[in-house]
Design an enzyme around this catalytic site. Sequence first.
Site, PDB file in Angstrom:
ATOM      1  N   GLY A  86       0.849  -1.181   0.000  1.00 30.97           N
ATOM      2  CA  GLY A  86       0.000   0.000   0.000  1.00 30.97           C
ATOM      3  C   GLY A  86       0.887   1.234   0.000  1.00 30.97           C
ATOM      4  O   GLY A  86       2.030   1.190  -0.454  1.00 30.97           O
ATOM      5  N   LEU A  87       0.386   2.335   0.536  1.00 28.71           N
ATOM      6  CA  LEU A  87       1.169   3.574   0.506  1.00 28.71           C
ATOM      7  C   LEU A  87       2.533   3.404   1.137  1.00 28.71           C
ATOM      8  O   LEU A  87       3.550   3.761   0.547  1.00 28.71           O
ATOM      9  CB  LEU A  87       0.427   4.674   1.261  1.00 28.71           C
ATOM     10  CG  LEU A  87      -0.592   5.476   0.477  1.00 28.71           C
ATOM     11  CD1 LEU A  87      -1.098   6.613   1.345  1.00 28.71           C
ATOM     12  CD2 LEU A  87       0.010   6.022  -0.799  1.00 28.71           C
ATOM     13  N   GLY A 128       4.214   0.544   2.044  1.00 27.07           N
ATOM     14  CA  GLY A 128       5.026  -0.525   1.467  1.00 27.07           C
ATOM     15  C   GLY A 128       5.495  -0.214   0.055  1.00 27.07           C
ATOM     16  O   GLY A 128       6.667  -0.436  -0.284  1.00 27.07           O
ATOM     17  N   SER A 140     -16.056  10.773   3.672  1.00 31.53           N
ATOM     18  CA  SER A 140     -14.897  11.538   4.110  1.00 31.53           C
ATOM     19  C   SER A 140     -15.244  12.584   5.160  1.00 31.53           C
ATOM     20  O   SER A 140     -16.260  13.264   5.086  1.00 31.53           O
ATOM     21  CB  SER A 140     -14.254  12.243   2.935  1.00 31.53           C
ATOM     22  OG  SER A 140     -13.337  13.200   3.407  1.00 31.53           O
ATOM     23  N   ARG A 166     -11.937  13.297  15.585  1.00 30.89           N
ATOM     24  CA  ARG A 166     -12.820  12.166  15.324  1.00 30.89           C
ATOM     25  C   ARG A 166     -13.361  11.515  16.594  1.00 30.89           C
ATOM     26  O   ARG A 166     -14.531  11.155  16.655  1.00 30.89           O
ATOM     27  CB  ARG A 166     -12.069  11.119  14.508  1.00 30.89           C
ATOM     28  CG  ARG A 166     -11.804  11.622  13.122  1.00 30.89           C
ATOM     29  CD  ARG A 166     -10.953  10.686  12.321  1.00 30.89           C
ATOM     30  NE  ARG A 166     -10.899  11.190  10.951  1.00 30.89           N
ATOM     31  CZ  ARG A 166     -10.199  10.639   9.988  1.00 30.89           C
ATOM     32  NH1 ARG A 166      -9.486   9.555  10.231  1.00 30.89           N
ATOM     33  NH2 ARG A 166     -10.207  11.146   8.791  1.00 30.89           N
TER      34      ARG A 166
END
Lengths: 256, 636
Positions: free
Chosen positions: B43-44, B46, B285, B331
């Site tokens: 992913g980002l 890796g 989002s 959040r």
Amino acid sequence: MNGNNLNLKLKIWRQPSPKAVGAFKDYSVSVSPDASILEMLDELNNDLERRSEEPVVFESDCREGICGTCGLVINGQPHGPIPKIATCQLHMRHFKDGDTIYIEPFRAKAFPVIKDLAVDRSAFDKIIQAGGYISVNTGGVPDANEIPINKNIASEAFDSAACIGCGACVAACKNGSAMLFVSAKVSQFALLPQGQSERKERVEAMVATMDEMGFGSCTNTYACEAECPKGISVRNIARLNREFLIASLSSQNVEE
Amino acid sequence: MANLDSKIPAGPIQDKWTNHKFNLKLVNPANKRKYDIIVVGTGLAGASAAASLGELGYNVHAFSFHDSPRRAHSIAAQGGINASKNYPNDGDSIFRLFYDTVKGGDFRAREANVYRLAEVSGNIIDQCVAQGVPFAREYGGLLDNRSFGGAQVSRTFYARGQTGQQLLLGAYSALSRQIKKGTVKMYSRREMLDLVMADGQARGIVVRNLLNGEIEKYSAHAVVLATGGYSNVFFLSTNAMNSNATAIWRAHKKGAYFANPCYTQIHPTCLPLHGDNQSKLTLMSESLRNDGRVWVPKKAGDKRPASQIPEDERDYYLERKYPSFGNLTPRDIASRNAKEVCDEGRGANGGESVYLDFEDSIKRLGKKAIEEKYGNLFEMYQTITGENPYETPMKIYPAPHYTMGGLWVDYNLMSNVPGLFVLGEANFSDHGANRLGASALMQGLADGYFVIPYTIGNYLASTKFTAVTAAHESFKKDTEEVENRVKKLLSIKGKRTVDDFHKKLGKLMWNKVGMARNEKGLKEVIGEIKELREEFWKDVNVVGQSKDLNQTLERAGRVADYLELGELMAVDALHRNESCGGHFREEYQTEEGEAKRDDENFRYVGAWQFEEAGKWNLNKEELNFEYVKLAQRSYK
């Protein structure tokens, strides 16, 4: 939430291995109209497993229409009857009680079936490896705002870059052509200033690999655009053709 | 109990990384190709790591269980990526991004790591633009920014609602270029099932080839894990179906400490549950909170449709309680407040959701402006729910989304196991007890592009290696263990399916280790998880063969690991007698119902050492705050 379940007949393609002969198999399901079609298959598989029968192999991951993993041909259409969505976003409320639904894998020479509904799309990776990038190493790049880009150009490049690599364009095409996929990447970089220095070599290398991988030719039926979950436009194909022509007339590429 | 050495470099915080980079040992260019590095996960974090290490000249072997690196779940990140460029001239700086992140994490992150993250954040944007990532732009051609939760400046770069996709495709293209060059060999459709140790060092992995079921072994000089988070322990989460904890859990069982497992992020803006057959929850989002107003009816049990509830009978509870941050509170706070109003019976239509309303913004900015900013999110909402958010307010509810906990790493991103590095969501390092929006993409790419290329070189240059190949005794032993486990799963042939167990575990976790936790519930759930684990190994039915594409077997292995990890999450949550960020213990709250930390007793990273299933030892890393003053977080 919606109490009225739909009773459906499914005809699902089962094929135990790449070389085996496949066939449609019949199943009956009762499913909530709020469920997605993949959730319906999850439930079917859970029932099959409970009876110690082999579940239907299908691929999916994000289930938000962005990873490009899922891809089924539903009633003859890649990603099903609703335009501009991926298979995972198809909800059962679009079907009627008593409907029969045909579910098959993407079919194309360059996408061999692995098992049941799963196909091998690694040919797409090979095309990107051939030139779907701008050759910059990590570090040593200019400040981001030193490369101003016209807002409309950036937006158009984004439209091309929105491709999710699902392969529906290939599955939709009677020739099994990958032109929409390849042209989207070629366009993204042809539009942007960062992509200029490799512009000609890129299009030549990507088209050559596309041909090598066994994808067919484009005959402008626009079936690809109609089935694309992200609405990638066939204008990208026109641009690729221009790029390819210019490159072949003037490229510095030398045969090795 | 041991105290962990985080190896934070000495000196003022703004000089630490610069000095450290100078002090690190280098591998000379000609020698780099003599080193093999395994990167698990593309992913980002890796993909950026594998590409950058390949560019430097190392022999990189990259593994993914996906068919292609482009499928990784980083692709689903919507809103954006933070960077302290201060392009909008609104007062941002490296220090402010650092400060906001430490505060947002409720003072449970390591200052030095967070500062470095803020420091390299600008480089990430430069790198991505150079790769051709089509970020949003202003009419003058320069980059546009927007705001995210927990910040009062606009520092979030974005590409419509598909920022993660564009950044991942950027990293994927860099990785593809190295694959073509031969510096990276890509092994797709391989799932890591064990970490192999030799001479006390991480020297390789055992994987299952998902196409044919063969167990394969690969050796290297160092192993990098970038395999993401573990929210799928809840069964229903915003994570992709295949996201799992197996790689980090196997490494944990081989000695790597698991830090702060109870820090999980419940994201406030997800689509509410529709029914029992639901397979995952969909995130909308957080950027929507820039223009959407969150409200519920003032009166409990008010089941009127939103349009029939007059303005003065609506409670814009975030704006009311947190006037300075309004709808853009962090959040954890937004999620907890949503749960609170729904528990009071004031949810939308009396159910488990709250409204996110765009009516005012559409009036103020016009429908076109809203469409331009959020068009694809609105479409997605309509596709899933069948309702048009331009006309009726969205309904949203919190869902498990991100895990701040992960394998413990030092400043160099190396775990306590020599040679095992951990990047991105898989490690614990930068977000403390709560991650701010648009910071996950930043951390993944910071780790992969700008940290690991430096720190792994130092490890390789300063370590003595013996010759270890896949023929080594350790590989033989671990391969046998993996094979036996597969055999065992297939031989149980019980009555319940893998999904039955996963759903049951998910419910236990959501109810007792979810948004609010208490001592009684946690003690109960530890016993319940142990019991469920025993039942699993007696009564699960894993259909199919080992030497075949077998998705049931893949899921069974992952669920078996969740049944251990879930217990550790509860153990950690029980031991942490305080509330902080995403970890909210009902016993520890302020009079106003906010999280109440106990800095005197819990100002540490809890790093758990595996002894046997159900038994762990706690190690601590004390956290020192020299630059950000410890304070009760306030967003009022």
